[in-house]
Design an enzyme around this catalytic site. Structure first.
Site, short mmCIF file in Angstrom:
data_model
loop_
_atom_site.label_atom_id
_atom_site.label_comp_id
_atom_site.label_asym_id
_atom_site.label_seq_id
_atom_site.Cartn_x
_atom_site.Cartn_y
_atom_site.Cartn_z
CG MET A 100 -1.92 -1.09 1.29
SD MET A 100 -2.74 -1.15 2.90
CE MET A 100 -1.45 -1.87 3.90
CB ILE A 158 3.91 -5.83 7.39
CG1 ILE A 158 3.66 -7.34 7.45
CG2 ILE A 158 5.38 -5.53 7.63
CD1 ILE A 158 4.26 -8.08 6.29
N GLY A 188 1.16 4.00 4.90
CA GLY A 188 1.94 3.17 3.98
C GLY A 188 2.48 1.90 4.60
CB SER A 189 2.06 -0.75 5.91
OG SER A 189 2.74 -1.82 6.52
NE ARG A 190 5.11 -7.55 2.77
CZ ARG A 190 6.34 -8.03 2.73
NH1 ARG A 190 7.33 -7.24 2.35
NH2 ARG A 190 6.60 -9.28 3.04
#
Length: 221
Positions: A100, A158, A188-190
């Site tokens: 993301m 995460i 922002g991450s995943r």
């Protein structure tokens, strides 16, 4: 109608107050320099718009289906590979990772209906989200859902270099419905999905997916 996630209430309030203060302060201190005045005011409003768009929560209601697993978040598929999952399964799984960016919707939704068998928070590092070790070393949460069609499926929120807070609503023992709000990751991450080996995917590397809309896999039998 535009909706915002409840996790953004404090940030939106602070950004709104800061923007208003800057706009009126600029009117007072920069009134003799028109272009500087307007530039500062525009930047303040842009800051507010960025915060608002980050916490947006579009209505994506779906009819839950036990035979599908949907994308839990918006983003780009950056990993599809067989890996060892060492925390819960302790065997090989098919990993699908969705990255993301800060402009994506950051609401996490349950990828399938079922019972929460495992939910755990891990403090950790803040490596960039696409780093190979991020899944095991970054701040993260691990959630395992089980239903009769897919068995147990693990997903992991995460944190990244910018994401400093993960919100996870999953509680062990509760039954959840596909598409319901499962949490939020700020800035922002995943999210990683760990599926049984041999799972046939409906997505491929670099595909852009939408949470609650894109089908990761489905069983037709």
């Amino acid at each position: 109608m535009l909706h915002f996630h409840k996790e953004g209430a404090k940030s939106i309030l602070i950004a709104s107050v800061v923007a208003v203060v800057i706009v009126f302060a600029a009117e007072h201190f920069l009134k003799e320099n028109f272009w500087v005045l307007k530039g500062v005011q525009v930047l303040a409003l842009l800051l507010l718009i960025i915060v608002l768009q980050f916490f947006r929560n579009p209505n994506r209601s779906i009819r839950a289906q036990d035979h599908t697993i949907v994308a839990p978040v918006d983003g780009k598929v950056v990993v599809i590979e067989e890996v060892m999952e060492n925390e819960y399964f302790k065997d090989k799984r098919l990993q699908v990772s969705i990255f993301m960016s800060p402009i994506n919707v950051h609401v996490t939704r349950y990828p399938m209906s079922g019972k929460i068998n495992f939910s755990k928070y891990h403090p950790g590092k803040f490596l960039v989200a696409w780093h190979p070790k991020a899944s095991e070393e970054n701040e993260r949460t691990t959630i395992v859902i089980e239903n009769e069609v897919f068995g147990e499926v693990l997903y992991r929120q995460i944190a990244g270099a910018l994401a400093k807070r993960i919100v996870n609503y999953a509680q062990e023992g509760e039954n959840v419905i596909q598409g319901e709000d499962a949490g939020f990751i700020k800035f922002g991450s995943r999210v990683d999905l760990f599926l049984p080996l041999g799972t046939k995917l409906n997505v491929k590397l670099n595909d852009k997916v939408k949470g609650n809309q894109s089908i990761i896999t489905e069983k037709t039998e």
